[in-house]
Design an enzyme around this catalytic site. Structure first.
Site, PDB file in Angstrom:
ATOM      1  N   SER A 117      40.977  63.983  34.401  1.00  0.00           N
ATOM      2  CA  SER A 117      41.412  63.893  32.957  1.00  0.00           C
ATOM      3  C   SER A 117      42.409  62.986  32.803  1.00  0.00           C
ATOM      4  O   SER A 117      42.774  62.423  31.537  1.00  0.00           O
ATOM      5  CB  SER A 117      41.733  65.160  32.423  1.00  0.00           C
ATOM      6  N   HIS A 158      34.141  60.289  34.005  1.00  0.00           N
ATOM      7  CA  HIS A 158      34.902  61.606  33.388  1.00  0.00           C
ATOM      8  C   HIS A 158      33.990  62.278  32.120  1.00  0.00           C
ATOM      9  O   HIS A 158      33.665  61.948  31.228  1.00  0.00           O
ATOM     10  CB  HIS A 158      36.043  60.951  32.412  1.00  0.00           C
ATOM     11  N   ASN A 176      41.555  61.619  26.184  1.00  0.00           N
ATOM     12  CA  ASN A 176      42.795  62.407  26.274  1.00  0.00           C
ATOM     13  C   ASN A 176      44.008  61.662  25.826  1.00  0.00           C
ATOM     14  O   ASN A 176      44.969  62.534  25.502  1.00  0.00           O
ATOM     15  CB  ASN A 176      42.908  62.813  27.651  1.00  0.00           C
ATOM     16  N   GLU A 209      32.830  59.321  30.057  1.00  0.00           N
ATOM     17  CA  GLU A 209      33.993  57.817  30.057  1.00  0.00           C
ATOM     18  C   GLU A 209      34.001  57.479  31.548  1.00  0.00           C
ATOM     19  O   GLU A 209      34.286  58.105  32.364  1.00  0.00           O
ATOM     20  CB  GLU A 209      35.147  58.534  29.718  1.00  0.00           C
TER      21      GLU A 209
HETATM   22  N1  CAA Z   1      22.975  73.955  29.313  1.00  0.00           N
HETATM   23  C1  CAA Z   1      22.372  73.435  28.379  1.00  0.00           C
HETATM   24  N2  CAA Z   1      22.840  73.634  26.938  1.00  0.00           N
HETATM   25  C2  CAA Z   1      23.809  74.669  26.597  1.00  0.00           C
HETATM   26  C3  CAA Z   1      24.428  75.072  27.812  1.00  0.00           C
HETATM   27  C4  CAA Z   1      24.195  74.874  29.175  1.00  0.00           C
HETATM   28  N3  CAA Z   1      24.821  75.213  30.171  1.00  0.00           N
HETATM   29  N4  CAA Z   1      25.312  76.190  27.116  1.00  0.00           N
HETATM   30  C5  CAA Z   1      25.096  75.876  25.691  1.00  0.00           C
HETATM   31  N5  CAA Z   1      24.177  75.069  25.362  1.00  0.00           N
HETATM   32  C6  CAA Z   1      23.692  74.597  24.267  1.00  0.00           C
HETATM   33  C7  CAA Z   1      23.012  75.786  23.334  1.00  0.00           C
HETATM   34  O1  CAA Z   1      21.882  76.303  23.783  1.00  0.00           O
HETATM   35  C8  CAA Z   1      23.276  75.306  21.975  1.00  0.00           C
HETATM   36  O2  CAA Z   1      22.290  74.695  21.770  1.00  0.00           O
HETATM   37  P1  CAA Z   1      21.536  74.498  20.175  1.00  0.00           P
HETATM   38  O3  CAA Z   1      22.754  73.709  19.548  1.00  0.00           O
HETATM   39  O4  CAA Z   1      20.464  73.576  20.288  1.00  0.00           O
HETATM   40  O5  CAA Z   1      21.525  75.864  19.521  1.00  0.00           O
HETATM   41  C9  CAA Z   1      24.558  74.205  22.115  1.00  0.00           C
HETATM   42  O6  CAA Z   1      24.557  74.045  23.370  1.00  0.00           O
HETATM   43  C10 CAA Z   1      25.824  75.055  21.565  1.00  0.00           C
HETATM   44  O7  CAA Z   1      26.109  76.102  22.343  1.00  0.00           O
HETATM   45  P2  CAA Z   1      26.326  77.672  21.423  1.00  0.00           P
HETATM   46  O8  CAA Z   1      25.552  77.862  20.392  1.00  0.00           O
HETATM   47  O9  CAA Z   1      26.443  78.411  22.617  1.00  0.00           O
HETATM   48  O10 CAA Z   1      27.944  77.242  21.090  1.00  0.00           O
HETATM   49  P3  CAA Z   1      28.525  76.770  19.891  1.00  0.00           P
HETATM   50  O11 CAA Z   1      27.623  76.240  18.893  1.00  0.00           O
HETATM   51  O12 CAA Z   1      29.744  77.637  19.442  1.00  0.00           O
HETATM   52  O13 CAA Z   1      29.163  75.404  20.423  1.00  0.00           O
HETATM   53  C11 CAA Z   1      30.674  74.296  21.851  1.00  0.00           C
HETATM   54  C12 CAA Z   1      29.998  75.413  21.636  1.00  0.00           C
HETATM   55  C13 CAA Z   1      29.485  72.884  22.341  1.00  0.00           C
HETATM   56  C14 CAA Z   1      31.483  74.169  23.116  1.00  0.00           C
HETATM   57  C15 CAA Z   1      31.354  73.456  20.401  1.00  0.00           C
HETATM   58  O14 CAA Z   1      32.074  74.646  20.028  1.00  0.00           O
HETATM   59  C16 CAA Z   1      32.265  72.243  20.757  1.00  0.00           C
HETATM   60  O15 CAA Z   1      31.442  71.184  20.650  1.00  0.00           O
HETATM   61  N6  CAA Z   1      33.520  72.469  21.017  1.00  0.00           N
HETATM   62  C17 CAA Z   1      34.277  71.276  21.187  1.00  0.00           C
HETATM   63  C18 CAA Z   1      34.231  70.800  22.799  1.00  0.00           C
HETATM   64  C19 CAA Z   1      34.960  69.825  22.994  1.00  0.00           C
HETATM   65  O16 CAA Z   1      35.737  69.244  22.115  1.00  0.00           O
HETATM   66  N7  CAA Z   1      34.918  69.262  24.257  1.00  0.00           N
HETATM   67  C20 CAA Z   1      35.783  68.184  24.793  1.00  0.00           C
HETATM   68  C21 CAA Z   1      36.945  68.883  25.321  1.00  0.00           C
HETATM   69  S1  CAA Z   1      37.988  67.489  26.001  1.00  0.00           S
HETATM   70  C22 CAA Z   1      37.399  67.063  27.696  1.00  0.00           C
HETATM   71  O17 CAA Z   1      36.240  67.758  27.736  1.00  0.00           O
HETATM   72  C23 CAA Z   1      38.158  66.173  28.341  1.00  0.00           C
HETATM   73  C24 CAA Z   1      39.101  66.729  29.284  1.00  0.00           C
HETATM   74  O18 CAA Z   1      39.654  66.073  30.041  1.00  0.00           O
HETATM   75  C25 CAA Z   1      39.991  67.864  28.836  1.00  0.00           C
HETATM   76  P1  NAD Z   2      38.575  74.847  37.015  1.00  0.00           P
HETATM   77  O1  NAD Z   2      39.906  75.356  37.412  1.00  0.00           O
HETATM   78  O2  NAD Z   2      37.451  75.553  36.204  1.00  0.00           O
HETATM   79  O3  NAD Z   2      37.697  74.427  38.591  1.00  0.00           O
HETATM   80  C1  NAD Z   2      38.401  74.095  39.712  1.00  0.00           C
HETATM   81  C2  NAD Z   2      37.639  74.343  40.765  1.00  0.00           C
HETATM   82  O4  NAD Z   2      38.024  73.481  41.944  1.00  0.00           O
HETATM   83  C3  NAD Z   2      37.841  75.604  40.914  1.00  0.00           C
HETATM   84  O5  NAD Z   2      36.426  76.366  41.203  1.00  0.00           O
HETATM   85  C4  NAD Z   2      38.422  75.852  42.548  1.00  0.00           C
HETATM   86  O6  NAD Z   2      38.350  76.973  43.371  1.00  0.00           O
HETATM   87  C5  NAD Z   2      38.016  74.546  42.964  1.00  0.00           C
HETATM   88  N1  NAD Z   2      39.071  73.578  44.054  1.00  0.00           N
HETATM   89  C6  NAD Z   2      40.434  73.551  43.949  1.00  0.00           C
HETATM   90  N2  NAD Z   2      41.080  73.028  44.731  1.00  0.00           N
HETATM   91  C7  NAD Z   2      39.755  72.831  45.481  1.00  0.00           C
HETATM   92  C8  NAD Z   2      39.731  71.848  47.059  1.00  0.00           C
HETATM   93  N3  NAD Z   2      40.890  71.495  47.396  1.00  0.00           N
HETATM   94  N4  NAD Z   2      38.450  71.915  47.450  1.00  0.00           N
HETATM   95  C9  NAD Z   2      37.492  72.172  46.837  1.00  0.00           C
HETATM   96  N5  NAD Z   2      37.569  73.149  45.869  1.00  0.00           N
HETATM   97  C10 NAD Z   2      38.742  73.175  44.821  1.00  0.00           C
HETATM   98  O7  NAD Z   2      38.690  73.465  36.654  1.00  0.00           O
HETATM   99  P2  NAD Z   2      38.036  72.401  35.580  1.00  0.00           P
HETATM  100  O8  NAD Z   2      38.316  72.603  34.365  1.00  0.00           O
HETATM  101  O9  NAD Z   2      36.459  72.509  36.083  1.00  0.00           O
HETATM  102  O10 NAD Z   2      38.764  71.039  35.967  1.00  0.00           O
HETATM  103  C11 NAD Z   2      38.216  70.341  37.030  1.00  0.00           C
HETATM  104  C12 NAD Z   2      38.676  68.909  36.920  1.00  0.00           C
HETATM  105  O11 NAD Z   2      37.749  68.378  35.878  1.00  0.00           O
HETATM  106  C13 NAD Z   2      40.164  68.816  36.695  1.00  0.00           C
HETATM  107  O12 NAD Z   2      40.437  67.463  37.529  1.00  0.00           O
HETATM  108  C14 NAD Z   2      40.003  68.438  35.056  1.00  0.00           C
HETATM  109  O13 NAD Z   2      41.119  67.761  34.737  1.00  0.00           O
HETATM  110  C15 NAD Z   2      38.768  67.619  34.889  1.00  0.00           C
HETATM  111  N6  NAD Z   2      38.448  68.004  33.607  1.00  0.00           N
HETATM  112  C16 NAD Z   2      38.514  69.220  32.790  1.00  0.00           C
HETATM  113  C17 NAD Z   2      37.977  69.342  31.654  1.00  0.00           C
HETATM  114  C18 NAD Z   2      38.092  70.493  30.871  1.00  0.00           C
HETATM  115  O14 NAD Z   2      37.791  70.653  29.636  1.00  0.00           O
HETATM  116  N7  NAD Z   2      38.220  71.722  31.587  1.00  0.00           N
HETATM  117  C19 NAD Z   2      37.369  68.198  30.975  1.00  0.00           C
HETATM  118  C20 NAD Z   2      37.149  67.085  31.672  1.00  0.00           C
HETATM  119  C21 NAD Z   2      37.887  66.882  32.823  1.00  0.00           C
END
Ligand code: CAA
Ligand code: NAD
Length: 284
Positions: A119, A140, A190, A152
């Site tokens: 991330s 990403h 991010n 990304e």
């Molecule tokens: N495989 C395929 N489809 C799936 C699935 C899976 N494993 N899980 C859920 N779905 C589908 C569902 O069937 C549903 O489809 P429909 O819209 O056709 O009905 C859809 O996905 C939405 O699922 P839910 O109805 O269970 O849930 P929801 O409507 O409450 O949505 C959510 C859940 C998609 C997570 C929504 O709340 C959302 O978009 N949240 C924001 C997520 C977000 O911002 N993500 C980015 C985080 S930042 C990041 O990721 C980067 C980082 O590095 C931290």
């Molecule tokens: P998570 O905690 O759900 O899962 C991490 C997994 O890695 C665990 O199952 C753990 O057992 C395993 N693990 C840890 N050390 C290990 C090692 N040395 N060898 C093998 N397996 C190991 O974390 P997550 O949310 O899936 O995030 C994983 C990565 O993806 C991070 O780099 C995070 O920044 C990135 N990411 C997270 C998100 C998010 O929304 N959570 C979104 C995009 C990217």
């Protein structure tokens, strides 16, 4: 080089989702974690989640079987050796990722590609820890990978054009839209998201409003699918804190300093949904 076999290391919420996306696109996938047992349990959990989609009529039962048939839990990291591309989705810690990439670099064929789902950590620095920096790239995915439309792609200083193009083509094969970011802390998504989530943490710690009102305010006021505290719990508060620390340290500006309430929740082990408690409770 055609990418037909993919290794995904880290079978948490991101790695499992990436494995699902790749298998749904027809690739053979090896899913590895810190132990054979964790990898096996992750594939079982993925099977249960696909079963829910079958029950909802969103996935044909035969497709579930086909997808699961293409995902193999790794008995050890050695099972990743035949992969054309290995992507890492383990804990967001540079030291742990470097150690893993050194091992993968020694295992995979010389022409294979390495990718990180990090991330925030520098792709250039991770690439430099391997003997194939030109074949290293940031890929990403957003959480949850099967649902979110974006990948990304981050080019390190050393990433070759061929590696970059192979990963962009793969993301498109997965049905994703790509954006390309320079290798700067937090990349595009991010860099914008984490200050928003961190600001919600400051608002909470200052007593501006209840968690529910902060979330409802942003969710309905800005038309976001989730409020910021709910989203932080969904991402994982440990991951949010780690990204905030990278932004603060690497960009050097006070505006990125992580809120104390985020630190204290992580110190308590309240990491969000994955531990049953974060800003909200999920264990009832
Ligand atoms: N495989 C395929 N489809 C799936 C699935 C899976 N494993 N899980 C859920 N779905 C589908 C569902 O069937 C549903 O489809 P429909 O819209 O056709 O009905 C859809 O996905 C939405 O699922 P839910 O109805 O269970 O849930 P929801 O409507 O409450 O949505 C959510 C859940 C998609 C997570 C929504 O709340 C959302 O978009 N949240 C924001 C997520 C977000 O911002 N993500 C980015 C985080 S930042 C990041 O990721 C980067 C980082 O590095 C931290
Ligand atoms: P998570 O905690 O759900 O899962 C991490 C997994 O890695 C665990 O199952 C753990 O057992 C395993 N693990 C840890 N050390 C290990 C090692 N040395 N060898 C093998 N397996 C190991 O974390 P997550 O949310 O899936 O995030 C994983 C990565 O993806 C991070 O780099 C995070 O920044 C990135 N990411 C997270 C998100 C998010 O929304 N959570 C979104 C995009 C990217």
């Amino acid at each position: 080089m055609a990418i037909e076999t993919m290794a995904v290391v880290g079978a948490g919420q991101m790695g499992s989702g990436i494995a699902q996306v790749a298998a749904q696109a027809g690739l053979r996938v090896v899913l590895a974690d810190a132990s054979a047992d964790l990898a096996r349990r992750a594939v079982e959990k993925l099977g249960a989640s696909l079963e829910k989609l079958v029950q909802k009529g969103k996935l044909p039962a035969a497709e579930r079987e086909a997808v699961l048939g293409r995902i193999r839990p790794a008995a050890s990291l050695d099972d990743c050796a035949p992969a054309d591309l290995a992507i890492e989705a383990i804990v967001e810690s540079q030291g742990v990722k470097v150690e893993l990439f050194r091992r993968l670099d020694g295992l995979l064929r010389p022409e294979a590609l390495l990718a990180s789902n990090t991330s925030s950590i520098s792709i250039t620095a991770l690439a430099a820890s391997t003997k194939r920096p030109a074949q290293f790239v940031g890929m990403h995915f957003m959480n949850p990978p099967p649902v979110m439309a974006l990948v990304e792609v981050i080019r390190g200083l050393q990433t070759s054009d061929a590696t970059y193009q192979a990963v962009v083509a793969l993301a498109r094969k997965f049905g994703k839209t790509t954006v390309t970011s320079k290798d700067v802390p937090g990349f595009i998504v991010n860099r914008v998201l984490i200050p928003l989530l961190n600001e919600a943490c400051f608002a909470l710690q200052e007593g501006l409003a209840s968690p529910e009102d902060i979330d409802t305010g942003v969710k309905l006021g800005l038309n976001h699918p989730m409020g910021p505290l709910t989203l932080a719990d969904f991402i994982g508060l440990d991951t949010c804190l780690y990204i905030a620390e990278v932004l603060h340290r690497e960009l050097g500006e006070d505006k990125y300093r992580p809120a104390a309430i985020l630190r204290s929740h992580v110190a308590a082990g309240w990491l969000g949904r994955k531990t049953g408690r974060g800003f909200y409770r999920y264990d009832q």
